[in-house]
Design an enzyme around this catalytic site. Structure first.
Site, PDB file in Angstrom:
ATOM      1  N   ARG A   1     -58.509  13.533  -8.269  1.00 36.20           N
ATOM      2  CA  ARG A   1     -58.665  13.543  -9.727  1.00 36.20           C
ATOM      3  C   ARG A   1     -58.291  12.201 -10.332  1.00 36.20           C
ATOM      4  NH1 ARG A   1     -56.296  19.570 -11.409  1.00 36.20           N
ATOM      5  NH2 ARG A   1     -57.983  20.737 -10.400  1.00 36.20           N
TER       6      ARG A   1
ATOM      7  N   GLU B   1     -64.681  17.937  -2.445  1.00 38.30           N
ATOM      8  CA  GLU B   1     -65.274  19.276  -2.495  1.00 38.30           C
ATOM      9  C   GLU B   1     -65.639  19.785  -1.105  1.00 38.30           C
ATOM     10  OE1 GLU B   1     -65.270  21.406  -4.762  1.00 38.30           O
ATOM     11  OE2 GLU B   1     -64.525  20.114  -6.347  1.00 38.30           O
TER      12      GLU B   1
ATOM     13  N   THR C   1     -60.467  25.757   2.244  1.00 35.49           N
ATOM     14  CA  THR C   1     -59.292  25.038   2.719  1.00 35.49           C
ATOM     15  C   THR C   1     -58.360  24.743   1.551  1.00 35.49           C
ATOM     16  OG1 THR C   1     -60.740  23.972   4.338  1.00 35.49           O
ATOM     17  CG2 THR C   1     -58.545  23.053   4.094  1.00 35.49           C
TER      18      THR C   1
ATOM     19  N   TYR D   1     -72.535  26.097  -4.733  1.00 30.39           N
ATOM     20  CA  TYR D   1     -71.213  25.845  -5.310  1.00 30.39           C
ATOM     21  C   TYR D   1     -70.913  24.345  -5.374  1.00 30.39           C
ATOM     22  CZ  TYR D   1     -66.471  24.520  -5.542  1.00 30.39           C
ATOM     23  OH  TYR D   1     -65.354  23.823  -5.900  1.00 30.39           O
TER      24      TYR D   1
ATOM     25  N   ASP E   1     -66.866  29.719  -7.272  1.00 28.98           N
ATOM     26  CA  ASP E   1     -66.130  29.813  -6.020  1.00 28.98           C
ATOM     27  C   ASP E   1     -65.247  31.056  -6.057  1.00 28.98           C
ATOM     28  OD1 ASP E   1     -64.313  29.096  -7.954  1.00 28.98           O
ATOM     29  OD2 ASP E   1     -63.130  27.859  -6.614  1.00 28.98           O
TER      30      ASP E   1
ATOM     31  N   CYS F   1     -53.661  33.129 -11.728  1.00 26.18           N
ATOM     32  CA  CYS F   1     -54.428  34.329 -11.364  1.00 26.18           C
ATOM     33  C   CYS F   1     -54.531  34.392  -9.842  1.00 26.18           C
ATOM     34  CB  CYS F   1     -55.815  34.272 -12.014  1.00 26.18           C
ATOM     35  SG  CYS F   1     -56.663  35.864 -12.081  1.00 26.18           S
TER      36      CYS F   1
END
Length: 359
Positions: free
Chosen positions: A31, A43, A49, A126, A144, A199
DNA sequence: CATCCGTGGGG
DNA sequence: TCCCCAAGGAT
C-alpha cells in the site's frame, strides 16, 4: 437478493469513512507505493494466503525482480526459490508468463481493463477487479472471501458462498454502488480490512467496533455465526510415502518433480509410495545398484495439503562412492550440497521438514 | 460445476 | 490434535 439493494447502497459511505480513518493501522508494504506491478504482485501472493505470510516474500521477490522486465527474464530456478514455502506454485510460473505477455503485447505496462487483465495467466475475475480498482481506479467489486462473508452477514444470505453463482450475484449487487477513482480501490481494501480485523471468519466478530453494525441483519438477529453458509468440504485422501535421504559424502540426492500436478517442477528427495521397511529399502538400493554404508530410520511425519494428506516415513542412507556412478541414480538425481539445498533448489515444505536430518 | 493446487495460523 | 480457512485460478 435484489431486495437488499438499498442496504448495499447504505454500507458504502460508512465503510469508506471507516477505512480512511483507520487505514494506517494496517501497515502493508504494497500500500506504500501501489503501482500496477506492486498491486498485481501482492494480489497474486495474497490469493488464499494471509498477509502476514506474504510480507517477507513480497520484499524478497521485489528485491530479485524489481520490475516487470526483470520478472519476464527471470531464471526459473531463482523464481521458484523466491516462492519456496508460499504454496500454490503455479502462481509464480504464471507471474512470469504474464510478464512476458506484458512485455510483448503491452510494451511492459500492465493493461488496465478487466478483460485484458483476465486474459493474463494467473489473473481471474477477482484479481482483475482488484488490480483495476486499486491501480487504475475502475469501479469494480473484487469479490473475495471477505466480501462474501461481510455481505452474507449484512443481508443474512444463506446461499453457498463457494458456488460461482453466489459470487456473481454479489458482484452484481455491489456493482451499481461502486465509486470511481481512488475510492474504488479504497472500498475493496476496506472490505478486506473489515473482514480481516472486524468481521472475522472464525470466532466472534467484533461487531461493537464495526461501521456496518447498525444495518447488519446478522448483528441485529445475533446470527453472525450462521454466516456465511458453505457446502461441507470433501474428505481429504490419505497417502503413505517414504522419503529417502541418499547421502554421498556431504551431497544429497534430489529429484525434479514433473512439470504438471502437485508441486510441479519443484525439487524433492527421492520418495516412493507406501511405507517401506528395512527390507524394502534394501531391495530399492539393490535395484538402483546403490551400496549403503549405513541405513538409519527417521521419525514419521505428516504433511497436509489442501486435498491430500501424506503420512511420511523416512530413511537416511549413507552410500559408498559407487552411488555416484550407478547409471539410474546418475540419470534421475542431482547430488546437491547443503549450500545448494539452502540457497538454490526450491524444496517444498513437505520435504523441507526432512532437511533437518541431514548430517 | 467439480476437482486440483500449499502452507501455516488460530480456535 | 483436529479442523477451518486466507486478498482464487485453471482445467
Amino acid at each position: 437478493m435484489t431486495g437488499h439493494a438499498d442496504t448495499i447502497g447504505e454500507i458504502i459511505s460508512p465503510l469508506l469513512t471507516w477505512y480512511k480513518g483507520q487505514a494506517q493501522t494496517r501497515q502493508l508494504p504494497w500500500r506504500e507505493e501501489p503501482t500496477p506491478y506492486h498491486t498485481w504482485l501482492s494480489e497474486i501472493m495474497l490469493q488464499q494466503t494471509r498477509a502476514t505470510a506474504v510480507i517477507p516474500y513480497y520484499h524478497r521477490f521485489l528485491a530479485a525482480f524489481p520490475d516487470i522486465a526483470a520478472l519476464a527474464a527471470a531464471d526459473d530456478e531463482v523464481l521458484m526459490k523466491c516462492w519456496q514455502g508460499l504454496g500454490y506454485y503455479s502462481r509464480a510460473r504464471n507471474l512470469k508468463k504474464a510478464a512476458q505477455v506484458i512485455m510483448k503485447e503491452y510494451q511492459g505496462e500492465l493493461p488496465s481493463t478487466q478483460k485484458q487483465l483476465m486474459a493474463l495467466p494467473g489473473i481471474g475475475r477477482y484479481t482483475a477487479n482488484a488490480i483495476a480498482s486499486i491501480a487504475f481506479g475502475l469501479p469494480l467489486p473484487a469479490v473475495d472471501g471477505n466480501i462474501l462473508r461481510v455481505i452474507a452477514r449484512v443481508i443474512t444470505c444463506r446461499d453457498d458462498i463457494m458456488a460461482a453463482r453466489t459470487r456473481t450475484a454479489f458482484e452484481q449487487l455491489l456493482l451499481p454502488h461502486y465509486p470511481t477513482g481512488k475510492d474504488a480501490g479504497a472500498l475493496n481494501q476496506a472490505f478486506m480490512d473489515l473482514g480481516a480485523t472486524i468481521c472475522l471468519p472464525h470466532g466472534a466478530p467484533h461487531c461493537s467496533r464495526c461501521p456496518l453494525a447498525s444495518l447488519c441483519l446478522a448483528n441485529e438477529t445475533e446470527t453472525q455465526q450462521e454466516f456465511p453458509q458453505k457446502a461441507t468440504a470433501k474428505a481429504r485422501k490419505v497417502e503413505d510415502r517414504t522419503i529417502l535421504l541418499l547421502q554421498q559424502g556431504s551431497c544429497i540426492a534430489l529429484h525434479k518433480r514433473p512439470n504438471r500436478g502437485l508441486l510441479a517442477g519443484l525439487w524433492e528427495f527421492p520418495n516412493l509410495t507406501g511405507q517401506l521397511d528395512l527390507s524394502n529399502v534394501k531391495d530399492y538400493l539393490r535395484k538402483h545398484q546403490l551400496t549403503a554404508v549405513k541405513i538409519e530410520k527417521l521419525p514419521a511425519a505428516k504433511h497436509i495439503f489442501s486435498h491430500v494428506t501424506w503420512q511420511l516415513t523416512g530413511w537416511k542412507i549413507q552410500l559408498d562412492t559407487a552411488g555416484l556412478t550407478a547409471a539410474e541414480a546418475r540419470d534421475q538425481f542431482i547430488w546437491a550440497t547443503p549450500e545448494e539445498i539452502a540457497g538454490k533448489y526450491s524444496i517444498p515444505a513437505a520435504f523441507a521438514h526432512y532437511i533437518s536430518y541431514i548430517k
